[in-house]
Motif scaffolding. Structure first.
Motif, PDB file in Angstrom:
ATOM      1  N   VAL A  49      -7.724 -88.631  -9.857  1.00 49.00           N
ATOM      2  CA  VAL A  49      -6.777 -88.869 -10.771  1.00 49.00           C
ATOM      3  C   VAL A  49      -5.569 -88.114  -9.939  1.00 49.00           C
ATOM      4  CG1 VAL A  49      -6.029 -88.492 -12.930  1.00 49.00           C
ATOM      5  CG2 VAL A  49      -8.283 -88.991 -12.274  1.00 49.00           C
ATOM      6  N   GLU A  50      -4.084 -88.794  -9.578  1.00 47.22           N
ATOM      7  CA  GLU A  50      -3.058 -88.242  -8.684  1.00 47.22           C
ATOM      8  C   GLU A  50      -2.216 -88.553 -10.197  1.00 47.22           C
ATOM      9  OE1 GLU A  50      -3.025 -89.941  -5.745  1.00 47.22           O
ATOM     10  OE2 GLU A  50      -4.621 -88.239  -4.063  1.00 47.22           O
ATOM     11  N   GLY A  53       8.989 -79.906 -18.316  1.00 50.60           N
ATOM     12  CA  GLY A  53       8.614 -80.353 -19.060  1.00 50.60           C
ATOM     13  C   GLY A  53       7.204 -80.388 -19.613  1.00 50.60           C
ATOM     14  N   ASP A  54       6.104 -80.164 -20.669  1.00 51.20           N
ATOM     15  CA  ASP A  54       4.835 -79.367 -20.751  1.00 51.20           C
ATOM     16  C   ASP A  54       4.558 -79.788 -21.947  1.00 51.20           C
ATOM     17  OD1 ASP A  54       5.239 -77.125 -21.669  1.00 51.20           O
ATOM     18  OD2 ASP A  54       4.053 -76.506 -20.380  1.00 51.20           O
ATOM     19  N   TRP A  55       5.990 -80.058 -23.551  1.00 48.74           N
ATOM     20  CA  TRP A  55       5.381 -80.647 -24.280  1.00 48.74           C
ATOM     21  C   TRP A  55       6.666 -80.966 -25.098  1.00 48.74           C
ATOM     22  CZ3 TRP A  55       1.574 -78.546 -26.687  1.00 48.74           C
ATOM     23  CH2 TRP A  55       0.724 -78.893 -27.867  1.00 48.74           C
ATOM     24  N   LEU A  74      -3.573 -83.023 -18.168  1.00 50.81           N
ATOM     25  CA  LEU A  74      -2.792 -83.875 -17.672  1.00 50.81           C
ATOM     26  C   LEU A  74      -1.916 -82.700 -17.314  1.00 50.81           C
ATOM     27  CD1 LEU A  74      -1.496 -85.700 -20.820  1.00 50.81           C
ATOM     28  CD2 LEU A  74      -2.273 -86.751 -18.499  1.00 50.81           C
ATOM     29  N   CYS A  75      -1.753 -81.663 -17.494  1.00 53.02           N
ATOM     30  CA  CYS A  75      -0.839 -80.387 -16.848  1.00 53.02           C
ATOM     31  C   CYS A  75      -1.492 -79.700 -15.571  1.00 53.02           C
ATOM     32  CB  CYS A  75      -0.812 -78.997 -17.916  1.00 53.02           C
ATOM     33  SG  CYS A  75       0.281 -79.324 -19.555  1.00 53.02           S
ATOM     34  N   GLU A  76      -3.023 -80.465 -15.579  1.00 53.95           N
ATOM     35  CA  GLU A  76      -3.732 -79.860 -14.511  1.00 53.95           C
ATOM     36  C   GLU A  76      -3.462 -80.377 -13.395  1.00 53.95           C
ATOM     37  OE1 GLU A  76      -7.464 -79.076 -15.358  1.00 53.95           O
ATOM     38  OE2 GLU A  76      -7.751 -77.856 -16.584  1.00 53.95           O
ATOM     39  N   VAL A  77      -3.328 -82.235 -13.669  1.00 51.46           N
ATOM     40  CA  VAL A  77      -2.692 -82.896 -12.842  1.00 51.46           C
ATOM     41  C   VAL A  77      -1.817 -82.949 -12.028  1.00 51.46           C
ATOM     42  CG1 VAL A  77      -3.210 -85.223 -12.603  1.00 51.46           C
ATOM     43  CG2 VAL A  77      -4.753 -84.641 -13.564  1.00 51.46           C
ATOM     44  N   SER A  78      -0.473 -82.747 -12.898  1.00 55.12           N
ATOM     45  CA  SER A  78       0.211 -82.518 -12.450  1.00 55.12           C
ATOM     46  C   SER A  78       0.665 -81.349 -12.156  1.00 55.12           C
ATOM     47  CB  SER A  78       1.443 -82.467 -13.681  1.00 55.12           C
ATOM     48  OG  SER A  78       1.333 -83.724 -14.546  1.00 55.12           O
ATOM     49  N   SER A 101      12.056 -77.057 -12.858  1.00 53.47           N
ATOM     50  CA  SER A 101      11.544 -78.085 -14.239  1.00 53.47           C
ATOM     51  C   SER A 101      11.148 -78.868 -13.682  1.00 53.47           C
ATOM     52  CB  SER A 101      12.544 -77.494 -15.438  1.00 53.47           C
ATOM     53  OG  SER A 101      13.415 -75.940 -15.125  1.00 53.47           O
ATOM     54  N   PRO A 102       9.988 -79.364 -13.303  1.00 47.36           N
ATOM     55  CA  PRO A 102       9.032 -80.839 -12.987  1.00 47.36           C
ATOM     56  C   PRO A 102       8.983 -81.562 -15.031  1.00 47.36           C
ATOM     57  CG  PRO A 102       8.474 -80.002 -12.302  1.00 47.36           C
ATOM     58  CD  PRO A 102       9.262 -78.860 -12.123  1.00 47.36           C
ATOM     59  N   ASN A 103       8.715 -82.350 -14.518  1.00 45.56           N
ATOM     60  CA  ASN A 103       7.623 -83.093 -15.888  1.00 45.56           C
ATOM     61  C   ASN A 103       6.382 -83.460 -16.107  1.00 45.56           C
ATOM     62  OD1 ASN A 103      10.831 -82.964 -17.903  1.00 45.56           O
ATOM     63  ND2 ASN A 103      10.937 -84.157 -16.269  1.00 45.56           N
ATOM     64  N   ILE A 104       6.014 -82.514 -16.903  1.00 48.95           N
ATOM     65  CA  ILE A 104       4.246 -83.285 -16.399  1.00 48.95           C
ATOM     66  C   ILE A 104       3.919 -85.051 -16.825  1.00 48.95           C
ATOM     67  CG2 ILE A 104       1.944 -82.945 -18.220  1.00 48.95           C
ATOM     68  CD1 ILE A 104       2.968 -80.264 -16.202  1.00 48.95           C
ATOM     69  N   ALA A 105       3.016 -85.087 -15.939  1.00 58.27           N
ATOM     70  CA  ALA A 105       2.502 -86.985 -15.912  1.00 58.27           C
ATOM     71  C   ALA A 105       3.819 -87.148 -15.445  1.00 58.27           C
ATOM     72  CB  ALA A 105       2.249 -87.451 -17.117  1.00 58.27           C
ATOM     73  N   LYS A 106       4.945 -87.008 -14.274  1.00 60.94           N
ATOM     74  CA  LYS A 106       5.708 -87.598 -14.206  1.00 60.94           C
ATOM     75  C   LYS A 106       5.453 -86.759 -12.291  1.00 60.94           C
ATOM     76  CE  LYS A 106       8.427 -89.254 -18.024  1.00 60.94           C
ATOM     77  NZ  LYS A 106      10.254 -89.518 -18.396  1.00 60.94           N
ATOM     78  N   GLU A 107       6.734 -88.228 -11.274  1.00 55.72           N
ATOM     79  CA  GLU A 107       6.145 -87.324  -9.800  1.00 55.72           C
ATOM     80  C   GLU A 107       7.810 -86.471  -9.828  1.00 55.72           C
ATOM     81  OE1 GLU A 107       3.746 -89.898  -7.342  1.00 55.72           O
ATOM     82  OE2 GLU A 107       5.458 -91.234  -8.542  1.00 55.72           O
TER      83      GLU A 107
END
Length: 706
Positions: A312-313, A282-284, A359-363, A243-249
């Motif tokens: 983009v990373e 966490g994508d929403w 954003l989801c693709e990059v994450s 369960s990682p979060n989108i746009a966060k490492e």
């Protein structure tokens, strides 16, 4: 009068049965099993005897009480047996021991017709059920209470059932224990030495050398499963982890959820369950409206594909998020745009959705690389957005059945009892938005109704325990989870060696990618130092990767998951103690022994000998190693039930220690005879197979040279 007639009838009936048995036991109908303890006619006919009702358990593969004790193929989906010039033997574990002992207890203490429904309590004298309905709470507890012995001097298994039967039977516990032992079936001697009674009435069962020998031989013939029976009642299990979060490492906190959850999925799969692994990313949420609107201003190419987006990373997105949040807090006009952006996103506006997808693709690319490094496979993404369309129905359905009520402008569910009692579970905010609880309820409903889940396991930090407790209670109260087992597998924090938050020198959270890279780098440096400098070969580079990543994973899994643990590179990379390097090295020693036995060089590829050799157990070290090996199935089933991977780690560590003791005292390739060499080689090969299978379940790769 009716009661007296019943008692008289039972006296006559019992006399008839005893007479038939005294003439020829073989003519005794198998429909009835007599009770040697209750042999006195006065005792059988006494009102006190009528009060004892039989309470039986039929899960865990336990035998029906009216059957002769035997291994029923309908109870266990696969029993293992081997002849190999010796008498046939079954591989048994704690569940099979329970069946044997419960069969003996049933034979000793119950008189019951074979066609009596086994789910109905039966009076101990076979009397009329209605006459005993006031005494149904007084039951004989025939649970065998088998536990593994913690001290080898007490054998392998212990049974304390005699102590619990003392009061209802009005007999000394040692006498009850003696009766249980005398009622054990003849085939018990195929597995155990003569049972012993210890202390006030404990029954000690010790596996015999003959059984251990045959069991090891059989395990050598079944290298893929090592004679571990799949569960006779497989379930569809959903395991929710990472369960990682989108746009966060991903950070060190995600490490525990990912590897604990993956191990639990592995062990449940090995036990024969149908396991679905879901990644609840966490994508929403409202933050994505803010992010998309900000990106439209600062990097529109990321959304439109105008160039540069492939570079983009996630690290870049983190910086974008920080600047967007700062702007949101300081710029009222942007704050308004961000809120409008949320509405656009939730309404399906194409440009906003395109930005969100990017954003989801990059994450996804970022954490996909980490999963590859950790060897995580089969994890299906099921983010919060997946359940978004289901949220309104969750609230409306709970409202229709009277569970969801308005409270200060919000919608809540009272899970503890009546309205106003306990802490409410918020499912819709005052602004009409939904939250984590709503999404989790929607996920449970979907997983039960659509996925047909029978067991759901959530692997998150222990801090979310109260949240899941409320969600589980709400789902249960709504009637959504009837017959479904839901478990929150909580885990503690990762701390620095000083016991404080594990962080970088600047105080920031440690990135998971950096942590894994550092572990491999330190392993590599250590290997270079050990070989006296120079470059590592391609094989050695691969070994450094396996050892480094394995060390991080094993250090986590070997700890009780509920505890906080101190992260230490030096400790986890040590070749001493309960560490991955020690375990991996122990396995390479076995490989080295087998190579020598095969006449191979250390640089040659492994060639494993065929199994099936007779195993000779004379030395204490041989016996202790074999005794530990055959417990592998019990350990696997215990972890599958209780979901504590550290139990498996402890077992494997003890196995490697016992093998080391065996190797030091029982030469393999210099054994006195060829027969003894083959025997000890078989012990070595099965040790290797158990170590490898255990490490596979833990998600840790192994090496053959180190």
């Amino acid at each position: 009068i009716i009661s007296s007639i019943n008692r008289a009838f039972m006296i006559l009936f019992t006399l008839l049965i005893l007479t038939l048995q005294s003439v020829n036991p073989l003519t005794m109908s198998s429909r009835y099993i007599r009770s040697p303890i209750i042999s006195s006619i006065n005792r059988i006919s006494s009102p006190k005897a009528n009060n004892h009702m039989i309470h039986q358990r039929h899960n865990h593969g336990l035998m029906s009480p009216c059957r002769q004790i035997a291994f029923n193929p309908n109870v266990s989906s696969r029993m293992y047996s081997v002849d190999n010039g010796q008498s046939t033997v079954d591989i048994i574990g704690i569940q099979e021991v329970e069946r044997i002992v419960q069969g003996a207890m049933t034979k000793a203490f119950i008189t019951q017709p074979a066609n009596q429904p086994t789910n109905q309590p039966t009076p101990i004298n076979g009397g009329d059920k209605d006459n005993n309905k006031d005494d149904n709470k007084k039951r004989l507890n025939l649970l065998p209470r088998i536990t593994p012995s913690t001290n080898p001097k007490f054998g392998d298994y212990q049974c304390n059932a005699a102590l619990s039967l003392t009061k209802p039977l009005s007999l000394p516990p040692r006498e009850i224990a003696s009766t249980i032992i005398s009622s054990l079936p003849p085939q018990t001697t195929s597995y155990f030495e003569e049972p012993e009674i210890a202390g006030p009435g404990f029954i000690n069962l010790r596996l015999s050398k003959d059984y251990l020998s045959r069991a090891i031989t059989l395990m050598s013939l079944d290298r893929s499963r090592l004679c571990v029976n799949p569960t006779p009642t497989p379930q569809l299990v959903v395991v929710d982890y990472s369960s990682p979060n989108i746009a966060k490492e991903m950070h060190v906190g995600h490490l525990r959820s990912t590897i604990i959850g993956h191990t639990i999925g592995n062990i449940l799969t090995f036990l024969g369950n149908d396991v679905k692994r879901f990644n609840h990313v966490g994508d929403w949420g409202t933050q994505f409206g803010m992010l998309v609107e900000h990106i439209k201003d600062v990097n529109p190419g990321l959304i439109s594909g105008g160039g540069g987006e492939d570079d983009v990373e996630v690290g870049d997105l983190v910086e974008v998020y920080k600047s967007a949040k700062k702007r949101f807090d300081e710029d009222e006009s942007f704050k308004k745009r961000a809120r409008e952006g949320v509405v656009k996103l939730q309404g399906g506006e194409e440009e906003s959705l395109k930005g969100w997808r990017r954003l989801c693709e990059v994450s996804r690319k970022e954490y996909g690389g980490i999963y590859d490094t950790l060897g995580i496979q089969g994890l299906e993404e099921r983010g919060e957005s997946y359940y978004n369309d289901l949220l309104p129905n969750v609230v409306s359905e709970l409202s229709e059945i009277g569970m969801a009520v308005e409270s200060e402008g919000a919608t809540v569910v009272w899970t503890s009892g009546e309205e106003g009692e306990g802490t409410p579970l918020l499912i819709r905010k005052t602004d009409g938005g939904y939250n984590y609880a709503t999404t989790d309820l929607a996920a449970i409903k979907q997983r039960v109704e659509v996925e047909k889940a029978e067991r759901i396991v959530y692997v998150t930090d222990s801090g979310q325990g109260k949240h899941f407790e409320g969600v589980f209670k709400a789902a249960e109260k709504a009637g959504w989870t009837d017959g479904v087992e839901m478990t929150h597998v909580g885990f503690g924090l990762v701390q620095g060696e000083d016991g404080k938050k594990f962080a970088t020198r600047s105080g920031e959270t440690v990135k998971l990618k950096d942590l894994l890279d550092e572990a491999v780098s330190r392993t590599r440096d250590d290997m270079i130092e050990r070989k006296g400098g120079g470059e590592l070969t391609e094989e050695e580079e691969e070994t450094a990767r396996i050892v480094g990543i394995g060390a991080v994973k094993y250090a986590d899994l070997s700890m009780n998951r509920e505890s906080n643990y101190k992260f230490s590179y030096s400790r986890m990379l040590s070749l001493q103690g309960n560490t991955a390097p020690y375990m991996l090295y122990a396995r390479t020693r076995v490989c080295s022994i087998v190579r020598k036995a095969q006449g191979l060089k250390e640089t040659d590829e492994m060639v494993w000998p065929e199994g099936g050799s007779k195993v000779i157990l004379d030395a204490d070290e041989e016996i202790e190693l074999a005794r530990h090996i055959v417990k592998f199935g019990d350990i696997i089933k215990q972890v599958g039930r209780d979901l504590y991977p550290n139990i498996l780690c402890d077992y494997l560590f003890e196995l490697s220690q016992k093998f080391s003791t065996f190797y030091e005292n029982c030469p393999v390739n210099q054994a006195e005879t060829e027969e003894l060499k083959k025997s000890r080689l078989t012990l070595a090969v099965v040790t290797n197979d158990v170590l490898k299978k255990g490490m596979d379940i833990l998600g840790i790769e192994v090496v053959e040279r180190m």
